[in-house]
Design a protein around this motif. Structure first.
Motif, short mmCIF file in Angstrom:
data_model
loop_
_atom_site.label_atom_id
_atom_site.label_comp_id
_atom_site.label_asym_id
_atom_site.label_seq_id
_atom_site.Cartn_x
_atom_site.Cartn_y
_atom_site.Cartn_z
N ASP A 147 0.84 -1.35 -0.03
CA ASP A 147 0.11 0.03 -0.15
C ASP A 147 0.97 1.42 -0.14
OD1 ASP A 147 -2.78 -1.23 0.38
OD2 ASP A 147 -1.55 -2.18 2.00
N ALA A 148 2.05 1.08 0.40
CA ALA A 148 2.92 2.47 0.75
C ALA A 148 4.28 1.97 0.79
CB ALA A 148 2.60 3.09 1.84
N VAL A 149 5.24 3.14 0.68
CA VAL A 149 6.64 2.63 0.82
C VAL A 149 7.32 3.61 2.04
CG1 VAL A 149 7.18 1.93 -1.59
CG2 VAL A 149 7.15 4.52 -1.28
N GLU A 150 8.27 2.78 2.55
CA GLU A 150 9.17 3.72 3.44
C GLU A 150 10.34 3.87 2.85
OE1 GLU A 150 12.01 3.26 7.16
OE2 GLU A 150 10.44 1.90 7.08
N PRO A 151 10.85 4.96 2.25
CA PRO A 151 11.97 5.26 1.71
C PRO A 151 13.24 5.65 2.73
CG PRO A 151 10.74 6.93 0.91
CD PRO A 151 9.76 6.17 1.91
N ASP A 152 14.02 4.83 2.90
CA ASP A 152 15.16 5.14 4.04
C ASP A 152 16.11 5.82 3.72
OD1 ASP A 152 15.99 5.00 6.61
OD2 ASP A 152 16.72 2.89 6.65
N LEU A 153 16.85 6.58 4.48
CA LEU A 153 18.08 7.31 4.22
C LEU A 153 17.80 8.44 3.30
CD1 LEU A 153 20.85 4.45 4.36
CD2 LEU A 153 19.92 5.92 6.18
N VAL A 154 17.06 9.29 3.64
CA VAL A 154 16.61 10.40 2.78
C VAL A 154 17.39 11.80 3.28
CG1 VAL A 154 14.79 9.51 1.67
CG2 VAL A 154 14.34 10.57 3.68
N GLU A 155 18.30 11.42 4.24
CA GLU A 155 18.86 12.82 4.89
C GLU A 155 20.26 12.75 4.71
OE1 GLU A 155 17.51 13.08 8.62
OE2 GLU A 155 17.90 11.21 9.32
N GLY A 156 20.76 12.32 3.51
CA GLY A 156 22.31 12.19 3.43
C GLY A 156 22.91 13.36 3.66
N TYR A 157 22.31 14.73 3.31
CA TYR A 157 22.95 15.78 3.08
C TYR A 157 23.46 16.12 4.50
CZ TYR A 157 18.91 18.04 5.36
OH TYR A 157 18.09 18.33 6.48
N GLY A 158 22.74 15.64 5.58
CA GLY A 158 23.49 15.69 6.83
C GLY A 158 24.42 14.84 7.30
N ASN A 159 24.85 14.22 6.38
CA ASN A 159 26.02 13.08 6.81
C ASN A 159 27.35 13.27 6.26
OD1 ASN A 159 24.43 10.89 8.77
ND2 ASN A 159 23.21 11.70 7.32
N LYS A 160 28.33 12.40 6.40
CA LYS A 160 29.68 12.54 5.64
C LYS A 160 29.33 11.44 4.65
CE LYS A 160 32.21 14.32 9.58
NZ LYS A 160 33.37 13.80 10.52
#
Length: 268
Positions: A147-160
């Motif tokens: 029914d839906a998706v949980e896309p993970d790791l969508v804040e790479g800009y705040g990481n090295k």
């Protein structure tokens, strides 16, 4: 066609579109032609988050969030027969050396390891390369009946990550991810990325959050609840008596989980 015939045909086409929209209850949301059929999880729904292995369907909750690769269409169908909605977990921000599509990712996309075994950050600036890869993954979620998706790791800009990613790069990528989901008739959740909630709220149908209570950030998720969108929240080390009163007042769907995300859960 020319002249009146062309005008008449255009008018007929517009009428048909209007009729179809009325029949489907169109909601005018961005993200493609299938948005009218999207599931919209509401605040307060009970949920289970199991990413470790094939799903155990015995937990009595309204929503299951499970790994898209490790579970089959029959697993999803079983949960549907039990009256559950089912979210497809997919990593969109890192390459994983244990996935069946691992060889489809060119080396130029891969950055630094992200701290999880076998994973490396992706260069999300290369949207023309990543889009078809993510479309293929979301096709899988759709075809299995999620029914839906949980896309993970969508804040790479705040990481090295190994790349000079900016907040603008992340916004563009996250909006693309939401668009890909909506084009396939899938609802989509914003995973963490609290600083960009104001810019992304209109593109995402719910939120998934880890440890907002530990870092005193849960109120930053209020815009989702005020918009009638569920917030699925977990803590790993905070005791329930410490964060559950606030979670209930904010109408979050909260529980304690082990970091390995097996079947164990302790809901608020």
């Amino acid at each position: 066609m020319r002249g009146r015939a062309r005008v008449a045909a255009a008018a007929l086409a517009l009428t048909l579109v209007a009729v179809l929209a009325a029949c489907s209850g169109g909601r005018g949301r961005p993200g493609g032609p299938h948005t009218a059929a999207l599931w919209q999880p509401r605040p307060g729904l009970t949920w289970q988050w199991q990413l470790n292995g094939r799903v155990d369907p015995s937990v009595d909750v309204a929503v299951y969030d499970i790994d898209g690769f490790e579970n089959s269409a029959s697993d999803v169908a079983r949960l549907h027969r039990d009256g559950r909605k089912v979210i497809c977990y997919i990593n969109v921000g890192a390459w994983e050396d244990f996935r069946p599509d691992r060889h489809s990712f060119p080396q130029s996309l891969m950055g630094r390891p992200n701290g999880w075994n076998g994973e490396r950050w992706l260069d999300i600036r290369k949207v023309s390369v990543l889009r078809p890869l993510m479309e293929h993954r979301f096709d899988m979620c759709r075809d299995k009946g999620f029914d839906a998706v949980e896309p993970d790791l969508v804040e790479g800009y705040g990481n090295k990550t190994g790349f000079p990613l900016t907040a603008a790069d992340q916004l563009r990528y996250n909006r693309m991810i939401a668009e890909i989901a909506h084009e396939r008739g899938l609802a989509v959740g914003l995973k963490n990325d609290l600083p960009q909630i104001p810019q992304l709220l209109g593109h995402f149908d719910f939120a998934v959050n880890e440890e907002c209570a530990q870092y005193d950030e849960c109120r930053r998720l209020e815009p989702f609840v005020k918009a009638g969108k569920a917030v699925f929240h977990v803590e790993y080390s905070e005791p329930p008596e410490k964060f559950c009163p606030q979670a209930r007042s904010l109408r979050l769907s909260s529980m304690v989980k082990k970091p390995e995300l097996d079947t164990w859960r302790k809901p608020c």
